[in-house]
Design a protein around this motif. Structure first.
Motif, PDB file in Angstrom:
ATOM      1  N   TYR A  60      50.980  27.285 -33.858  1.00 35.76           N
ATOM      2  CA  TYR A  60      49.824  28.081 -34.299  1.00 35.76           C
ATOM      3  C   TYR A  60      49.818  28.228 -35.812  1.00 35.76           C
ATOM      4  O   TYR A  60      48.800  28.009 -36.466  1.00 35.76           O
ATOM      5  N   LEU A  63      48.829  24.939 -37.442  1.00 36.71           N
ATOM      6  CA  LEU A  63      47.449  24.505 -37.248  1.00 36.71           C
ATOM      7  C   LEU A  63      46.433  25.361 -37.982  1.00 36.71           C
ATOM      8  O   LEU A  63      45.398  24.866 -38.401  1.00 36.71           O
ATOM      9  N   CYS A  66      45.603  24.025 -41.639  1.00 40.08           N
ATOM     10  CA  CYS A  66      45.181  22.656 -41.947  1.00 40.08           C
ATOM     11  C   CYS A  66      44.704  21.822 -40.764  1.00 40.08           C
ATOM     12  O   CYS A  66      44.207  20.723 -40.972  1.00 40.08           O
ATOM     13  N   SER A  67      44.849  22.272 -39.547  1.00 41.26           N
ATOM     14  CA  SER A  67      44.452  21.507 -38.363  1.00 41.26           C
ATOM     15  C   SER A  67      45.057  20.103 -38.336  1.00 41.26           C
ATOM     16  O   SER A  67      44.422  19.139 -37.950  1.00 41.26           O
ATOM     17  N   ASP A  68      46.288  19.980 -38.751  1.00 42.42           N
ATOM     18  CA  ASP A  68      46.981  18.696 -38.800  1.00 42.42           C
ATOM     19  C   ASP A  68      47.900  18.582 -37.594  1.00 42.42           C
ATOM     20  O   ASP A  68      48.876  19.329 -37.469  1.00 42.42           O
ATOM     21  N   ALA A  69      47.603  17.641 -36.693  1.00 38.37           N
ATOM     22  CA  ALA A  69      48.400  17.481 -35.476  1.00 38.37           C
ATOM     23  C   ALA A  69      49.843  17.109 -35.788  1.00 38.37           C
ATOM     24  O   ALA A  69      50.770  17.560 -35.110  1.00 38.37           O
ATOM     25  N   CYS A  72      51.672  20.168 -36.788  1.00 38.43           N
ATOM     26  CA  CYS A  72      51.879  20.989 -35.591  1.00 38.43           C
ATOM     27  C   CYS A  72      53.080  20.475 -34.803  1.00 38.43           C
ATOM     28  O   CYS A  72      53.960  21.240 -34.426  1.00 38.43           O
TER      29      CYS A  72
END
Length: 86
Positions: A60, A63, A66-69, A72
């Motif tokens: 959490y 993510l 930056c929403s970078d998988a 994560c």
């Protein structure tokens, strides 16, 4: 673990467990090293199969900014039981 680990991964781990038996032709010792490797891989798989609270929290936090998988995944692994605490 229902699935079998990839043969290349088993071979890589087996050679780390007992590198000497792969220098010469020791099929029984090589088989034993591969069995140990398969067991080690299964243990790690089970440790990662069910994410812990710490892993969820780390995912959490990674993510949100930056929403970078990849970030994560790395954060979850770093918070997993396979990483030795200092």
């Amino acid at each position: 673990m229902d699935k079998q680990p990839h043969r290349a991964l088993v071979e890589k781990v087996a050679r780390i467990i007992d590198p000497g038996v792969f220098d010469d032709d020791f099929p029984l010792s090589q088989r034993a090293a591969r069995k140990m490797a398969t067991a080690a891989i299964a243990a790690v798989y089970e440790a990662l199969r069910e994410p812990s609270r710490e892993m969820y929290s780390a995912a959490y936090e990674a993510l949100v900014p930056c929403s970078d998988a990849n970030a994560c995944w790395q954060a979850m692994l770093s918070a997993s039981p396979i990483v030795q605490e200092e």
